[in-house]
Design a protein around this motif. Structure first.
Motif, short mmCIF file in Angstrom:
data_model
loop_
_atom_site.label_atom_id
_atom_site.label_comp_id
_atom_site.label_asym_id
_atom_site.label_seq_id
_atom_site.Cartn_x
_atom_site.Cartn_y
_atom_site.Cartn_z
N LYS A 157 48.60 -6.41 -20.19
CA LYS A 157 48.54 -4.66 -20.08
C LYS A 157 48.23 -4.27 -18.30
O LYS A 157 47.24 -4.22 -17.74
CB LYS A 157 47.16 -4.57 -20.39
N ARG A 158 49.37 -4.48 -17.75
CA ARG A 158 49.40 -3.94 -16.10
C ARG A 158 48.71 -2.60 -15.74
O ARG A 158 48.09 -2.40 -14.79
CB ARG A 158 50.69 -4.24 -15.59
N LYS A 159 48.72 -1.61 -16.74
CA LYS A 159 48.41 -0.43 -16.56
C LYS A 159 46.64 -0.39 -16.56
O LYS A 159 46.19 0.22 -15.73
CB LYS A 159 48.95 0.65 -17.47
N ASP A 160 46.25 -1.19 -17.37
CA ASP A 160 44.71 -1.33 -17.38
C ASP A 160 44.16 -2.37 -16.63
O ASP A 160 42.82 -2.25 -16.33
CB ASP A 160 44.32 -1.51 -19.02
N LYS B 82 42.78 -4.41 -13.33
CA LYS B 82 42.07 -4.07 -12.21
C LYS B 82 42.37 -5.49 -11.36
O LYS B 82 41.95 -6.44 -11.84
CB LYS B 82 40.70 -3.59 -12.23
#
Length: 199
Positions: free
Chosen positions: A116-119, A121
């Motif tokens: 999940k690279r979008k979520d 951090k």
């Protein structure tokens, strides 16, 4: 004159307090002293018979109130202590859910980066832990190592430089050493992969 009278009253009160130590009383005696309904004839008899109550009768009404408050406080303290002890016993029986270890947190960080690279951090502490332990097969299993190599491709700046330098230093150490165990061989293969990727 009034001051001296108060002092003698306090001394007398302290003497009575010493003779009746509530900390050594049995729970049965404490129950007798606890205020209950005066309608209960058994309690009324036990109150009259107990020596503590006789001492209370000898005191002035104000001293009786103070004494009753003090006894009530001591009973509450004892109840709290018993509750704490029982809570400690309960805690021993029940297993507390443990916090995830640094290793687990770092592997979750790596997994979330890959899935999940979008979520995801960036967390410097997780990256540092991964870089320090990437050669240890017990901490980072073979399942996670390919994901870590993908993560290292995007490594930039001083983190990349220090990782390459550490890998080169470790490779030199292993080249000098003669005894090579199976764990050392696996560690060397990981070092080679990292060097090939980052160089």
């Amino acid at each position: 004159m009034a001051r001296n009278k108060n002092r003698t009253e306090v001394k007398n009160y302290k003497k009575k307090k010493l003779t009746v130590s509530t900390s050594e009383e049995s729970p049965a005696k404490k129950k007798k002293m606890s205020p209950k309904d005066p309608e209960d004839p058994d309690d009324a008899l036990s109150k009259v018979e107990s020596p503590e109550m006789k001492d209370l009768e000898d005191l002035t009404p104000e001293e009786q109130r103070k004494r009753e408050r003090k006894l009530k406080k001591e009973r509450k303290k004892e109840e709290k202590r018993l509750k704490r002890e029982s809570a400690i016993d309960d805690d021993d029986e029940e297993e507390k859910p443990s916090k995830p270890s640094v290793c687990e947190l770092s592997l979750q960080y790596l997994k979330s980066w890959s899935e999940k690279r979008k979520d995801w951090k960036f967390q410097k502490t997780r990256q540092i832990w991964l870089l320090q332990n990437m050669y240890d097969q017990e901490k980072i299993s073979d399942d996670y190592f390919p994901i870590l190599l993908e993560y290292l491709e995007g490594l930039k700046g001083s983190a990349r430089d220090t990782t390459v330098k550490q890998a080169e230093d470790l490779m030199k150490e292993y080249d000098k050493s003669e005894a090579k165990a199976e764990a050392d061989v696996q560690k060397m293969s990981r070092i080679r992969e990292v060097l090939q990727l980052l160089s």
